[in-house]
Structures are given as structure tokens and as C-alpha cells.
Scaffold this active site. Sequence first.
Site, PDB file in Angstrom:
ATOM      1  N   ALA A  63      40.412   1.281  41.116  1.00 52.61           N
ATOM      2  CA  ALA A  63      40.329   0.390  42.189  1.00 52.61           C
ATOM      3  C   ALA A  63      39.710  -0.737  41.334  1.00 52.61           C
ATOM      4  O   ALA A  63      39.470  -0.818  40.004  1.00 52.61           O
ATOM      5  CB  ALA A  63      38.735   0.808  42.681  1.00 52.61           C
ATOM      6  N   GLY A 108      40.837   5.105  40.949  1.00 53.59           N
ATOM      7  CA  GLY A 108      41.531   5.051  42.153  1.00 53.59           C
ATOM      8  C   GLY A 108      42.969   5.288  42.111  1.00 53.59           C
ATOM      9  O   GLY A 108      43.598   5.752  43.354  1.00 53.59           O
ATOM     10  N   GLU A 111      43.247   9.032  42.040  1.00 50.85           N
ATOM     11  CA  GLU A 111      42.871   9.567  43.393  1.00 50.85           C
ATOM     12  C   GLU A 111      43.940   9.450  44.499  1.00 50.85           C
ATOM     13  O   GLU A 111      44.055  10.082  45.280  1.00 50.85           O
ATOM     14  CB  GLU A 111      41.248   9.043  43.539  1.00 50.85           C
ATOM     15  CG  GLU A 111      40.404   9.182  42.573  1.00 50.85           C
ATOM     16  CD  GLU A 111      39.049   8.453  42.650  1.00 50.85           C
ATOM     17  OE1 GLU A 111      39.229   7.180  42.581  1.00 50.85           O
ATOM     18  OE2 GLU A 111      37.946   9.090  42.869  1.00 50.85           O
ATOM     19  N   GLU A 131      35.643   6.744  35.395  1.00 51.67           N
ATOM     20  CA  GLU A 131      34.417   6.149  35.959  1.00 51.67           C
ATOM     21  C   GLU A 131      33.334   6.502  35.201  1.00 51.67           C
ATOM     22  O   GLU A 131      32.260   5.451  35.228  1.00 51.67           O
ATOM     23  CB  GLU A 131      34.465   6.685  37.595  1.00 51.67           C
ATOM     24  CG  GLU A 131      35.571   6.337  38.471  1.00 51.67           C
ATOM     25  CD  GLU A 131      36.880   7.057  38.545  1.00 51.67           C
ATOM     26  OE1 GLU A 131      36.974   7.931  37.565  1.00 51.67           O
ATOM     27  OE2 GLU A 131      37.406   6.856  39.530  1.00 51.67           O
TER      28      GLU A 131
END
Length: 263
Positions: A63, A108, A111, A131
Site C-alpha cells: 500500500a 499489500g 496480500e 507492516e
Amino acid sequence: MEFITYAQEGFVGTITINRPRALNALNSQVLEELDATLDAVDLETTRCLVLTGAGEKSFVAGADIGEMSTLTKAEGEAFAKKGNDIFRKIETFPIPVIAAINGFALGGGCEISMSCDIRLCSENAVFGQPEVGLGITPGFGGTQRLARVVPVGIAKQLIYTARNIKADEAYRIGLVNAVYPLEELLPAAQKMAATIAKNAPIAVRNCKKAINDGLQVDMDQAIVIEEKLFGDCFETEDQRAGMGNFLEKDKSKKLKVVPFQNK
Ligand code: CO8
């Protein structure tokens, strides 16, 4: 669209996240364009999708950290929901989605690949959930899907340590199905997609639904889900053509020429 490209060849659609200057990091605009691209896929003419990243270095480097850096608690939750809703759309998309992971798949990026049905990667791929090193938790499904894709202890180790792993280790732990030289990755993913697309499309869709839905419930309910989706196939032209081909020993009637039929 600025950050997503879509190309169709035969029954296979290829979605490319195209923001290479930021290593294809997912900001709000990328997510919104990806959502719109999925909504626009023509399910009458598309039987399998491939998802990849632009460039030779990164699939998706996570992200967008710049965009996340100033979020409030409520905005953080809303951003996580935005990603989660789209990743869930991929996971439950009616047709299979193959991730062709061409480099970094961090946060992300890892993910989104886990919301795909099948993961193939290049030799230079790097996976990780960094993260906790950034002071956050994986927020686009990583705590849930990694623990379902690989053994839970391995998932916890990767998430707690925030350690990146290379393609060979990702293969060893079962995070990816296969590793290819970079230049062979996309053709291999598209070839696999074309192989899937040769099979009866409703049967393939029903397999995806049976596996996904069945994994959410106990075995007694799961086999009922399978029975229903199996039964549904007997209302399709493909079932008659597929079995007819076998019984008549007539290979001329290929399933791929049977028109797509919605139930
Ligand atoms: N966000 C924003 N920009 C990024 C990101 C990212 N995740 N990753 C790379 N970039 C940008 C860099 O800032 C750089 O931009 P610029 O040229 O303008 O400085 C450009 O991409 C190239 O990157 P580098 O110069 O850093 O390239 P390197 O080859 O030196 O390093 C790395 C590559 C190792 C991939 C490095 O870029 C890196 O560590 N990136 C961050 C990886 C990361 O931590 N990803 C996880 C982010 S957190 C996340 O994904 C949480 C998901 C859940 C969100 C829940 C919502 C609340």
C-alpha cells in the site's frame, strides 16, 4: 485509466497494475481503477484473469506509505476496508484469477496476490509482510489469508518478524505454485489461464465457488455445497457435449467451441 491496463487475448484477460515509478504501490486511485476494471470484465467472453505488475522489478511494493502516513484511526479503517473489499472481490470473482508476481510482493502486494486463486512468481520475486516495522498490522487481509495459505506458525513468523523471503522460500512454504525466469513468467501464467479457459466455463466457476464456500463451513455443509454445484452442471450444454464427446469417441466437438451458457 492512469494506473491500470487491461488486455484480452482469447478468453484470457490480463490486468496490469501500472505505476512503476512507485513500484506499483497501491494508492486510492490504483485501488479505485482496479475495482472499476474488475467490474468491467465481460464474463461472457472472459474465462480466466491474470494479474501482474508493470516493469521488471515489482509486482506491488505494498500500500502507498505516503498516503497512509497521515491517516487517522477512522481513515485507516476506511482505507483498509477499501482494499479489503476489492481483494475480496478478486477472491470471490466468478472466474479464476492467476497472480503473475514479477518482483516485490510486499505488504499489500503479498496480500493482493493471496486474494488470487493461483500464485506464480519470477525468480526475482520477494515476499513479505513488513507492516509491523512500519507500526501497523497487515490491513488488506494479510493476517487472515497468509495464515490460511501457509502453515499458521510460518505465517506468524513472517508477520511478527517482518522478514522478507525470496522466491525459492516462497515456493518451499507453499506461498507460490511455481517459480519462473522473469521473461517466462507472464507467458506461463497466460498459458495456464488459456488451459483453464479450454475447460467447461460453468464447471470451472462452480469448482471455484465450491472450494471457496466449502472452506468456510464444516465438512457436512461443505459436501452439500459441492453436491448442489455438481448438480447444476447437468443443466449445461458443456456437460452434454463433454460427456458426449467421450462416449462418441468424437474429439471434433471441443468444449471451447460450446457457447458460454448462463444458467
Ligand atoms: N509506498 C509508496 N511508495 C513506494 C512504496 C510504497 N509501498 N514502495 C516503493 N515506493 C516508491 C519509493 O518511495 C520510490 O519513490 P521515489 O523514487 O519517488 O523516491 C520508488 O518507489 C522506488 O523505490 P525505492 O527507491 O525504495 O526502490 P529500492 O529498489 O531501493 O527498494 C523496496 C525497493 C525494498 C521495495 C523499497 O521501495 C521498500 O521497502 N518499499 C516499501 C515496501 C513496504 O514496506 N511495503 C509495505 C507497505 S505497508 C502495506 O502494504 C500495508 C497494507 C495494508 C494497508 C492497510 C490500510 C490501512
